[in-house]
Design an enzyme around this catalytic site. Structure first.
Site, mmCIF file in Angstrom:
data_model
loop_
_atom_site.group_PDB
_atom_site.id
_atom_site.type_symbol
_atom_site.label_atom_id
_atom_site.label_comp_id
_atom_site.label_asym_id
_atom_site.label_seq_id
_atom_site.Cartn_x
_atom_site.Cartn_y
_atom_site.Cartn_z
ATOM 1 N N PRO A 23 5.511 6.144 3.845
ATOM 2 C CA PRO A 23 5.133 4.854 4.440
ATOM 3 C C PRO A 23 5.515 3.665 3.575
ATOM 4 O O PRO A 23 5.084 3.579 2.417
ATOM 5 C CB PRO A 23 3.607 4.976 4.573
ATOM 6 C CG PRO A 23 3.217 5.927 3.485
ATOM 7 C CD PRO A 23 4.347 6.900 3.364
ATOM 8 N N ASP B 28 1.988 1.801 4.678
ATOM 9 C CA ASP B 28 1.146 1.797 3.487
ATOM 10 C C ASP B 28 0.534 0.401 3.395
ATOM 11 O O ASP B 28 1.256 -0.586 3.238
ATOM 12 C CB ASP B 28 2.021 2.094 2.264
ATOM 13 C CG ASP B 28 1.209 2.519 1.066
ATOM 14 O OD1 ASP B 28 -0.014 2.637 1.194
ATOM 15 O OD2 ASP B 28 1.805 2.732 -0.002
ATOM 16 N N TRP C 77 -1.908 5.112 -4.462
ATOM 17 C CA TRP C 77 -0.960 6.212 -4.266
ATOM 18 C C TRP C 77 -1.628 7.425 -3.633
ATOM 19 O O TRP C 77 -0.954 8.259 -3.031
ATOM 20 C CB TRP C 77 -0.322 6.596 -5.599
ATOM 21 C CG TRP C 77 0.637 5.562 -6.090
ATOM 22 C CD1 TRP C 77 0.413 4.616 -7.040
ATOM 23 C CD2 TRP C 77 1.966 5.342 -5.625
ATOM 24 N NE1 TRP C 77 1.520 3.824 -7.206
ATOM 25 C CE2 TRP C 77 2.492 4.246 -6.346
ATOM 26 C CE3 TRP C 77 2.767 5.962 -4.660
ATOM 27 C CZ2 TRP C 77 3.782 3.770 -6.134
ATOM 28 C CZ3 TRP C 77 4.050 5.487 -4.458
ATOM 29 C CH2 TRP C 77 4.546 4.401 -5.192
ATOM 30 N N GLN D 216 10.179 7.415 -6.824
ATOM 31 C CA GLN D 216 9.071 8.124 -6.181
ATOM 32 C C GLN D 216 8.838 9.517 -6.783
ATOM 33 O O GLN D 216 7.904 10.202 -6.379
ATOM 34 C CB GLN D 216 9.324 8.248 -4.678
ATOM 35 C CG GLN D 216 9.382 6.907 -3.964
ATOM 36 C CD GLN D 216 8.130 6.079 -4.165
ATOM 37 O OE1 GLN D 216 7.030 6.602 -4.179
ATOM 38 N NE2 GLN D 216 8.306 4.770 -4.331
ATOM 39 N N TRP E 40 5.357 8.708 -4.700
ATOM 40 C CA TRP E 40 5.011 9.463 -3.506
ATOM 41 C C TRP E 40 5.318 10.956 -3.633
ATOM 42 O O TRP E 40 4.522 11.802 -3.235
ATOM 43 C CB TRP E 40 5.741 8.871 -2.299
ATOM 44 C CG TRP E 40 5.275 9.407 -0.986
ATOM 45 C CD1 TRP E 40 4.000 9.440 -0.509
ATOM 46 C CD2 TRP E 40 6.104 9.975 0.033
ATOM 47 N NE1 TRP E 40 3.976 9.994 0.764
ATOM 48 C CE2 TRP E 40 5.256 10.333 1.112
ATOM 49 C CE3 TRP E 40 7.471 10.218 0.141
ATOM 50 C CZ2 TRP E 40 5.745 10.906 2.282
ATOM 51 C CZ3 TRP E 40 7.951 10.779 1.306
ATOM 52 C CH2 TRP E 40 7.092 11.130 2.366
ATOM 53 N N LYS F 10 20.475 -5.034 -11.370
ATOM 54 C CA LYS F 10 19.373 -4.921 -10.426
ATOM 55 C C LYS F 10 19.297 -6.185 -9.589
ATOM 56 O O LYS F 10 19.468 -7.296 -10.095
ATOM 57 C CB LYS F 10 18.056 -4.707 -11.179
ATOM 58 C CG LYS F 10 16.876 -4.423 -10.277
ATOM 59 C CD LYS F 10 15.620 -4.142 -11.108
ATOM 60 C CE LYS F 10 14.433 -3.860 -10.205
ATOM 61 N NZ LYS F 10 13.212 -3.577 -10.991
ATOM 62 N N LYS G 105 15.698 -12.095 -6.933
ATOM 63 C CA LYS G 105 15.815 -13.476 -6.464
ATOM 64 C C LYS G 105 16.263 -14.386 -7.594
ATOM 65 O O LYS G 105 17.053 -15.312 -7.388
ATOM 66 C CB LYS G 105 14.476 -13.955 -5.899
ATOM 67 C CG LYS G 105 14.084 -13.285 -4.591
ATOM 68 C CD LYS G 105 12.746 -13.816 -4.087
ATOM 69 C CE LYS G 105 12.339 -13.121 -2.790
ATOM 70 N NZ LYS G 105 11.013 -13.586 -2.305
#
Length: 934
Positions: free
Chosen positions: A42, A81, A519, A545, A549, A582, A585
């Site tokens: 999610p 989530d 989590w 993850q 997750w 990476k 903004k």
């Protein structure tokens, strides 16, 4: 050919899918192979989706599409989530709050209401891009982790963990975010490390009763010096006392040369064990004052040299400054020897009052370190300072520096299940494979107890009630146990208002204030979301993850005794900009997925994700390469389709070609196609995506540059058109999981030439079955020989460039060395491609020699080929179709040109779709042509 607007066509396909309920029909189609279980990890909808989300959703989509075509039933339930710090932090920024005090003054009920509303701020953006990229997932019946039924299921899981004795409360040092005011679990901590340069100091602790004698300790966190209670040394480490100017300094012998740059003299040596028990004067009076105020006597242990096994000589001075409340090793040592446990820092990360120039200041501010260093230097207690570059944990959400802080927290004893976790991991197929025993396996081997509680607001409340009288605790596993109905909102503050009666003493029980690690919400989705089937056959998320997750799914499942919760996982690398940085903004290098989809199509972006690198590797997103992929794959395929349509419109395919192919190129393309089917099936069944995608791209190139180009002339009379139709139809099926829109376009366009004679009866390519391999068509000898033929052609064309003779000019002979003799059929293909009359094979190193002697007859053949090329260029410019016939008028004063037309009139009329060729005497060097539409 002008590039078609693939993006616009995709929007039309979306409308077609929706009007005809194609996704629903794929779920209703026969599934003889039974269920295939997919779990959707999610995402959170309180932020806009980025290009990395497109990557994840593209990989989530491909396997369910493939398995559906194979004959499985694949439920695809979406999920959201919705809890946790990311939501809270956004609301704090929106309301201008600086911390938990502001939240509680505002009111938890109002704050959580704001959180709940914000969760869905960008839901439409997520739904829109999910549909736009062709990710088929059930959004109408999506689960959300904040719903009462979901939370009640989570309580049921916690109750099982409680009943097993695996949930406990302990006082220990935890990674603590002062900005968010809560602990982090080990898997959260692992996601927030940053390389930083901190001020580190070598500090002199004055030995009690000795003049100018000091113990030198090193620290990278000067703020903890105020809480110093002891110094730790290694019992077996060799220490020396050196004379530096008028002072005597103790430090590890192996570290002196690294620390002291001036001249010094060693005056004494001792084992660490001999230094144990030495007393020293505290750097600051704050802790002493606090202990005296509380009338606590720690005179036997405090401000003393102690032995500890965590001391080393790899860095620092070999003497470790120990602040019991702000370090894990420090706390364990303090527990062992009975050091005082007293906080000088509040939960918000600021020093308590009564600490002079430090009072009320945030410990992680660099100015605090600077002022402490200045104070120590002023008092003659600073030996040295330097910038120390190291990896330091930061809060994975608010980006603040973590501090290690002793406090009460709830833990799950997951470390006791380490063997079960490792055993479950052995059953999982990881792609890439090295994740299994590498990043993920290492994490499991070092697994720590799960710091389970958070001192926050918008989350799943910990369902534990505590007696205010006798401290008895009770874990609640359902709404029924609380006496509330299913509509009850279990969030704070409503759940906090419920009081229970203690079964032990009849006292009042109130809920503990903590909420659960967010989590846990997502890790429990197999048991709380209402998904059908367990374990999952397939999941996919990004590599971070492995400690998010992927880990919590396994942790929760193992806690419940269920084993591995998933069988296969594709672990994705990070998405970077074209320079390998990476995306952020602040750097201005964020890629807007909607813009890329609008310019190049959703399928193009999906194809990029599948092919640019293997799934587990980082992907650099470069728009230039994306554009090249469209040209080299999509446009080549589209040109092949246009070629097919050109000749199919003149000679519609009316038979099944696959069983009656005789031409060598037809046999070769079917062999090539069936190998592709076999390889793609094997790859995708083993959760490899890049290999089949690239193989499809290579096949498309071969189809265009070899099969179609070599078959162009015979297709003018309908030979091979049906074969090309079958190849394109099968190719559309192979591409359907990768590029669902382009495959649908191809399928629907092919259907225009096939519907009348019943060869394509289904509404959509996605209702078709995955193609099966026809082993009879796989002729490896033919494939190998064709490969040789193509190598010969490549060498010959290179040689033509060397001798500067155009391909349209026929040559008498070519001598080939280093290759075995080929069949007459292949020799003819080579002759046609290289435009030579004879091919002779000889032994030797691989090479090609061309007979460059041009006879008048050969020159006339070259003239005709050039004439055909020029005429067809004029036909295209005049926008004539293949059905349009012309009269070709050739003007020339060259007798050789006239003779060439007479010798090759049939070839000329066939090659230009001309009913008549008229030769006139006129200007032209060597000829001029005109065309007239009949």
């Amino acid at each position: 050919m002008t590039r078609p607007n693939f993006s616009q066509r995709e929007i039309e396909i979306l409308d077609f899918w929706e009007k005809n309920a194609i996704f629903k029909k794929t779920l209703e189609k026969p599934s003889p192979l039974g269920p295939f279980v997919f779990f959707e990890g999610p995402p959170t909808a309180n932020g806009r989706p980025g290009i990395h989300h497109v990557e994840a959703r593209a990989f989530k989509d491909i396997i369910p599409r493939f398995r559906t075509m194979q004959g499985y039933h694949v439920d695809r339930k979406a999920g959201w989530d919705t809890h946790g710090l990311p939501v809270e932090i956004k609301i704090e920024k929106k309301l201008g709050f600086r911390g938990k005090k502001d939240i509680e003054a505002f009111g938890i009920e109002k704050f959580n209401a704001e959180c709940k509303q914000s969760v869905w701020n960008y839901l439409e953006d997520w739904n829109r891009i999910t549909k736009r990229i062709g990710y088929w997932v059930d959004l109408e019946h999506a689960y959300a982790t904040c719903t009462p039924e979901y939370i009640e299921s989570l309580w049921g899981i916690i109750k099982q963990v409680w009943d097993k004795g695996l949930l406990y409360k302990d006082y220990r040092v935890t990674p603590h975010c002062p900005r968010c005011g809560t602990s982090l679990s080990s898997h959260e901590l692992a996601q927030g490390y940053k390389d930083v340069k901190d001020l580190s100091v070598y500090v002199k602790f004055k030995v009690v009763g000795s003049e100018n004698e000091y113990l030198v300790a090193w620290t990278t966190t000067p703020w903890t010096l105020a809480g110093n209670v002891a110094l730790a040394i290694g019992a077996e480490i060799n220490y020396v006392k050196i004379k530096l100017d008028s002072e005597f300094l103790w430090m590890a012998k192996d570290r002196v040369a690294e620390v002291i740059k001036d001249d010094y003299e060693i005056v004494e040596e001792a084992k660490g064990s001999e230094l144990v028990g030495k007393k020293y004067e505290p750097l600051f009076p704050f802790l002493q004052t606090a202990l005296k105020t509380q009338r606590l006597d720690y005179s036997t242990t405090v401000f003393t040299v102690l032995a500890a096994d965590f001391v080393s000589t790899s860095e620092g001075s070999g003497i470790v400054h120990t602040a019991v409340m702000y370090g894990q090793d420090d706390f364990a040592l303090g527990q062992k020897v009975g050091l005082p446990k007293h906080h000088l820092v509040k939960l918000d990360g600021t020093f308590v009052e009564g600490m002079d120039f430090l009072s009320g200041r945030l410990v992680t501010d660099e100015d605090v370190a600077v002022d402490i260093i200045k104070d120590l230097a002023h008092r003659g207690l600073l030996l040295a300072k330097e910038k120390y570059e190291h990896s330091y944990p930061h809060c994975w959400r608010c980006k603040s520096k973590i501090i290690y802080y002793a406090k009460d927290s709830w833990y799950i004893k997951i470390s006791s299940l380490r063997d079960e976790l490792l055993k479950a991991n052995e059953t999982i197929h990881w792609e890439p494979e090295h994740i299994k025993d590498g990043r993920f396996g290492e994490w499991l081997r070092e697994v720590k107890d799960w710091a389970f509680s958070r001192e926050r607001y918008w989350g799943t409340p910990l369902p534990i009630w505590e007696c205010q009288k006798c401290d008895e605790k009770r874990c609640v596993g359902s709404f029924e146990e609380l006496g509330v109905d299913a509509d009850f909102d279990p969030h704070r503050p409503f759940v906090d208002e419920i009081e229970l009666t203690c079964n032990k003493c009849n006292g009042i029980m109130r809920r503990v204030p903590e909420v659960c690690d967010v989590w846990f919400d997502s890790g429990s989705m197999p048991f709380a979301s209402g998904v059908s089937g367990f374990p999952a056959d397939y999941i996919s998320e990004a590599i971070d993850q492995t400690r998010g997750w992927f880990y919590t799914l396994l942790a929760v499942s193992t806690l419940l005794g269920k084993g591995a919760p998933y069988k296969n996982v594709i672990c994705l690398g990070h998405m970077l900009d074209k320079d390998g940085k990476k995306m952020s903004k602040s750097l201005g290098n964020i890629v807007d997925p909607n813009e890329m989809i609008e310019k190049y199509s959703a399928d193009a972006v999906r194809w990029y994700m599948y092919t640019i690198t293997a799934p587990g590797d980082s992907k650099r997103f470069d728009e230039k390469i994306l554009n090249e992929m469209v040209q080299k794959v999509f446009m080549i395929l589209w040109n092949v389709k246009a070629f097919y349509e050109l000749y199919a419109s003149a000679t519609p395919p009316t038979h099944d070609s696959s069983g009656s192919t005789t031409h060598i190129l037809d046999r070769w393309i079917f062999a090539r196609l069936n190998v592709l089917i076999k390889d793609c099936t094997n790859w995708i069944e083993n959760y490899k995506v890049t290999e089949p995608a690239r193989a499809i791209g290579e096949f498309i190139n071969d189809l265009s540059t070899w099969y179609v180009r070599r078959s162009r002339e015979r297709m003018k009379i309908g030979d091979g058109v049906a074969v090309l139709h079958d190849v394109l139809l099968t190719l559309s099926k192979l591409m359907a999981p990768f590029t669902p829109f382009l495959a649908e376009m191809l399928y629907q366009d092919l259907a225009l030439f096939s519907r009348d004679h019943g060869r394509m009866k289904l509404d959509s390519i996605h209702l078709e079955n995955w193609p099966s391999v026809d082993a009879e068509h796989i002729n490896q000898i033919l494939l190998d020989e064709m490969n040789c033929a193509r190598q010969i052609v490549t060498l010959a064309l290179e040689q033509r460039e060397v001798v500067e003779i155009n391909i349209r000019q026929a040559l008498a002979k070519m001598t080939v060395k280093g290759f075995e003799g080929l069949s007459d059929e292949l020799l003819q293909v080579i002759k046609d491609e290289v435009n030579v009359k004879e091919v002779v094979f000889e032994k030797g190193e691989p090479a090609v020699e061309l007979d460059t002697n041009l006879t008048p007859e050969l020159k006339r053949e070259g003239t005709i080929r050039e004439m055909i090329r020029s005429t067809n260029a004029m036909r295209k410019e005049a926008r004539l179709t293949i059905e349009d016939r012309i009269v070709l008028i050739v003007s020339t004063v060259d007798e050789q040109v006239k003779l060439a037309v007479e010798e090759h009139r049939l070839e000329l009329t066939d090659g230009t779709r001309a009913d008549e060729v008229v030769v006139e005497t006129g200007v032209g060097d060597p000829f001029a042509i005109q065309i007239q539409k009949v």
